[in-house]
Motif scaffolding. Structure first.
Motif, PDB file in Angstrom:
ATOM      1  N   LYS A   1      -2.736  10.240   8.359  1.00  0.00           N
ATOM      2  CA  LYS A   1      -3.396  11.454   7.845  1.00  0.00           C
ATOM      3  C   LYS A   1      -4.039  12.227   8.986  1.00  0.00           C
TER       4      LYS A   1
ATOM      5  N   ASP B   1      -3.980   6.444  11.978  1.00  0.00           N
ATOM      6  CA  ASP B   1      -3.962   6.889  10.585  1.00  0.00           C
ATOM      7  C   ASP B   1      -3.021   8.091  10.478  1.00  0.00           C
TER       8      ASP B   1
ATOM      9  N   ARG C   1      -8.335   1.766   7.776  1.00  0.00           N
ATOM     10  CA  ARG C   1      -8.645   1.440   6.381  1.00  0.00           C
ATOM     11  C   ARG C   1      -7.545   0.631   5.692  1.00  0.00           C
TER      12      ARG C   1
ATOM     13  N   THR D   1       0.841  -1.204   0.000  1.00  0.00           N
ATOM     14  CA  THR D   1       0.000   0.000   0.000  1.00  0.00           C
ATOM     15  C   THR D   1       0.872   1.248   0.000  1.00  0.00           C
TER      16      THR D   1
ATOM     17  N   LEU E   1       0.065   1.485  11.175  1.00  0.00           N
ATOM     18  CA  LEU E   1       0.702   2.470  12.045  1.00  0.00           C
ATOM     19  C   LEU E   1      -0.095   2.626  13.341  1.00  0.00           C
TER      20      LEU E   1
HETATM   21  P1  ADP Z   1      -4.907   0.787  -0.759  1.00  0.00           P
HETATM   22  O1  ADP Z   1      -5.419   1.572  -1.903  1.00  0.00           O
HETATM   23  O2  ADP Z   1      -3.468   0.402  -0.895  1.00  0.00           O
HETATM   24  O3  ADP Z   1      -5.781  -0.372  -0.406  1.00  0.00           O
HETATM   25  P2  ADP Z   1      -6.071   2.329   1.401  1.00  0.00           P
HETATM   26  O4  ADP Z   1      -6.257   3.761   1.090  1.00  0.00           O
HETATM   27  O5  ADP Z   1      -7.248   1.430   1.342  1.00  0.00           O
HETATM   28  O6  ADP Z   1      -4.877   1.781   0.472  1.00  0.00           O
HETATM   29  O7  ADP Z   1      -5.391   2.161   2.843  1.00  0.00           O
HETATM   30  C1  ADP Z   1      -4.189   2.860   3.145  1.00  0.00           C
HETATM   31  C2  ADP Z   1      -4.518   4.073   3.974  1.00  0.00           C
HETATM   32  O8  ADP Z   1      -5.103   3.672   5.198  1.00  0.00           O
HETATM   33  C3  ADP Z   1      -3.324   4.910   4.409  1.00  0.00           C
HETATM   34  O9  ADP Z   1      -2.929   5.827   3.412  1.00  0.00           O
HETATM   35  C4  ADP Z   1      -3.826   5.591   5.677  1.00  0.00           C
HETATM   36  O10 ADP Z   1      -4.255   6.923   5.461  1.00  0.00           O
HETATM   37  C5  ADP Z   1      -5.053   4.777   6.086  1.00  0.00           C
HETATM   38  N1  ADP Z   1      -4.963   4.287   7.459  1.00  0.00           N
HETATM   39  C6  ADP Z   1      -5.954   4.385   8.391  1.00  0.00           C
HETATM   40  N2  ADP Z   1      -5.549   3.889   9.566  1.00  0.00           N
HETATM   41  C7  ADP Z   1      -4.283   3.447   9.400  1.00  0.00           C
HETATM   42  C8  ADP Z   1      -3.332   2.818  10.262  1.00  0.00           C
HETATM   43  N3  ADP Z   1      -3.598   2.532  11.534  1.00  0.00           N
HETATM   44  N4  ADP Z   1      -2.120   2.508   9.748  1.00  0.00           N
HETATM   45  C9  ADP Z   1      -1.846   2.761   8.442  1.00  0.00           C
HETATM   46  N5  ADP Z   1      -2.691   3.367   7.600  1.00  0.00           N
HETATM   47  C10 ADP Z   1      -3.903   3.695   8.054  1.00  0.00           C
END
Ligand code: ADP
Ligand code: ASP
Ligand code: MG
Length: 449
Positions: free
Chosen positions: A232, A230, A257, A221, A227
């Motif tokens: 963000k 999130d 997510r 991803t 993490l």
């Molecule tokens: P992909 O398109 O690769 O499936 P997603 O957008 O579905 O990616 O998931 C990645 C995103 O999930 C990250 O960019 C981040 O903003 C979000 N995210 C939410 N919670 C977490 C977390 N605990 N750790 C990592 N990312 C997280």
């Protein structure tokens, strides 16, 4: 190896994917790709527009999407493959026109439209791998993932999926070729296209990994693993090296997510470790999710949150000393096929959280037969997770002291005792997560006074 939308968003991103697959070749990878970033949103919006009687306008809305794939192909593919791929885009356009034209009368059509994002991506990556010395073949995921007929959120039929996936992929893998499939999509036993729900490509990858008895399921991803929150929302968030299946499930379910909530289920069933890795920084260790975890005593591992939640409460004196009340209450949710996340009960009232509001009016009507139902919308669930919380005093005190000025409703100290989950107003959720992250991860732990 599953690559998400941002990992395949343009030619440069696909180049990184090709290098990662090439580097992993000795382990006989199977590649699962999402649609390019944001494409599924556009496809579903076009299906909605077609449903409002404008299939022509809807198709026009999709030209920029088709152009993104064509453009990436021009940059990535040698001339002969390039010409063949442009023909694939042309036939996708024709299929889209036909599927958009029948959206108004066919509830299955939006899934056929949405599926093109993943299908075009799989065709692109499969066509690009051989030029990098990686023998590869596109496999239509609809031959592998068998599902029921709940369009838009289909459930896989596991035994059928296992058999079909092995039959389609094992002979190819045996010849040293890399199968490339679109995630998110499947088909009913009759061959009608379905989708597994938003973010479902992760789930496709784990279903396929489980069917093949893979040694590992890799989710590539745009962040270096799961993490502590999130990034963000809490920019100071950092990678968690190891998570247990239970921790990852709670986090995914309550809003992280980065992993689709169902991804972990096939992995648990077959004991297959899941790794979350960054396609922009492939050398980063990322996160490993497996049966055993690292129990860090006295600490929490991560904070997740999920907006768009509603709380339904039913107050009734008929509960007092009576049995059968909870069963009757849950039957209402079952009848309307609505998932309940959190539950809290007292002698005279029950509160539950749901995130599907489409069925709420009908549910409230039925609940009126049991007591006085009320509903609060615009809430968010916050979930603090960690195996190390089990039996560590003081964590709940620290959490609620940190957000003492934010109104909290419905607290659940998970039965698994690895999470504390509660509900706040949606508008304050991001702030609450940031403050909790600061208090739990960014400061030396001192007793709460
Ligand atoms: P992909 O398109 O690769 O499936 P997603 O957008 O579905 O990616 O998931 C990645 C995103 O999930 C990250 O960019 C981040 O903003 C979000 N995210 C939410 N919670 C977490 C977390 N605990 N750790 C990592 N990312 C997280
Ligand atoms: N492309 C699909 C979506 O955006 C599936 C996925 O990316 O996992 O929901
Ligand atoms: Mg995702």
């Amino acid at each position: 190896m599953k690559f998400g939308g941002t990992s395949v968003e343009d030619a440069a991103a696909v180049e990184r994917v090709l290098a990662i697959v090439q580097a992993g070749l000795a382990r006989h990878p199977v590649v699962v790709v999402s649609a390019m970033a944001r494409v599924t949103d556009v496809l579903l919006a076009a299906a909605a527009r077609a449903g409002q009687d404008d299939p022509i306008g809807a198709l026009a809305d999709l030209e920029p999407v088709l152009a993104r794939y064509s453009d990436a192909a021009r940059r990535l593919l040698p001339p002969a493959e390039g010409t063949r791929y442009q023909a694939t885009v042309t036939s996708a356009r024709a299929e889209l026109a036909a599927d958009l034209a029948r959206v108004a009368r066919d509830p299955a059509a939006p899934d056929a439209v949405a599926a093109q994002g993943e299908r075009l991506c799989a065709a692109l990556v499969a066509a690009a791998l051989p030029a990098r010395g990686v023998p590869a073949r596109e496999i239509d995921a609809r031959r592998c993932i068998r599902t029921d007929t709940r369009h838009g959120k289909a459930e896989p039929l596991i035994p059928e999926t296992d058999v079909a996936t092995r039959a389609a992929l094992e002979p190819l893998i045996a010849t040293g070729s890399v199968p490339v499939l679109g995630g998110y999509i499947g088909a009913t036993p009759e061959g009608v296209t379905t989708t597994l729900g938003r973010g479902g490509s992760d789930y496709s990858a784990s279903l396929i990994g489980a069917a093949l008895g893979a040694s590992e399921i890799q989710i590539w991803t745009d962040v270096s693993g799961v993490l502590t929150a999130d990034p963000k929302v809490a920019p100071a968030a950092r990678t968690i090296p190891k998570l247990s299946f239970a921790e990852a499930s709670e986090l995914a379910y309550f809003g992280a997510r980065v992993l689709h909530p169902k991804t972990i289920l096939p992995a648990i069933r077959h004991g297959i470790p899941v790794r979350i890795l960054n396609s922009r920084a492939p050398e980063d260790e990322g996160t490993r999710v497996a049966a055993e975890s690292e129990v860090v005593p006295h600490t929490v591992k991560a904070i997740a949150f999920k907006s768009g939640v509603s709380i339904v409460s039913v107050t009734s004196t008929r509960m007092l000393g009576a049995y059968g009340f909870l069963r009757a209450l849950f039957e209402v949710f079952e009848r309307h096929r609505t998932v309940v996340d959190l539950v809290a009960t007292s002698e005279v009232s029950v509160s539950l959280s749901v995130d599907d509001t489409s069925t709420l009016p009908a549910i409230l009507r039925d609940l009126a037969a049991l007591g006085e139902p009320t509903v609060e919308t615009g809430r968010a669930i916050i979930c603090v997770v960690g195996e190390g919380m089990r039996g560590t005093p003081g964590i709940a005190a620290r959490i609620f002291a940190t957000i003492r000025d934010i109104n909290v409703s419905l607290i659940s100290l998970g039965a698994s005792r690895i999470n504390i989950t509660f509900v706040v107003e949606e508008s304050r959720a991001a702030e609450a997560v940031r403050r909790l992250h600061a208090a739990l991860f960014e400061m030396a732990l001192e007793p709460v006074s």
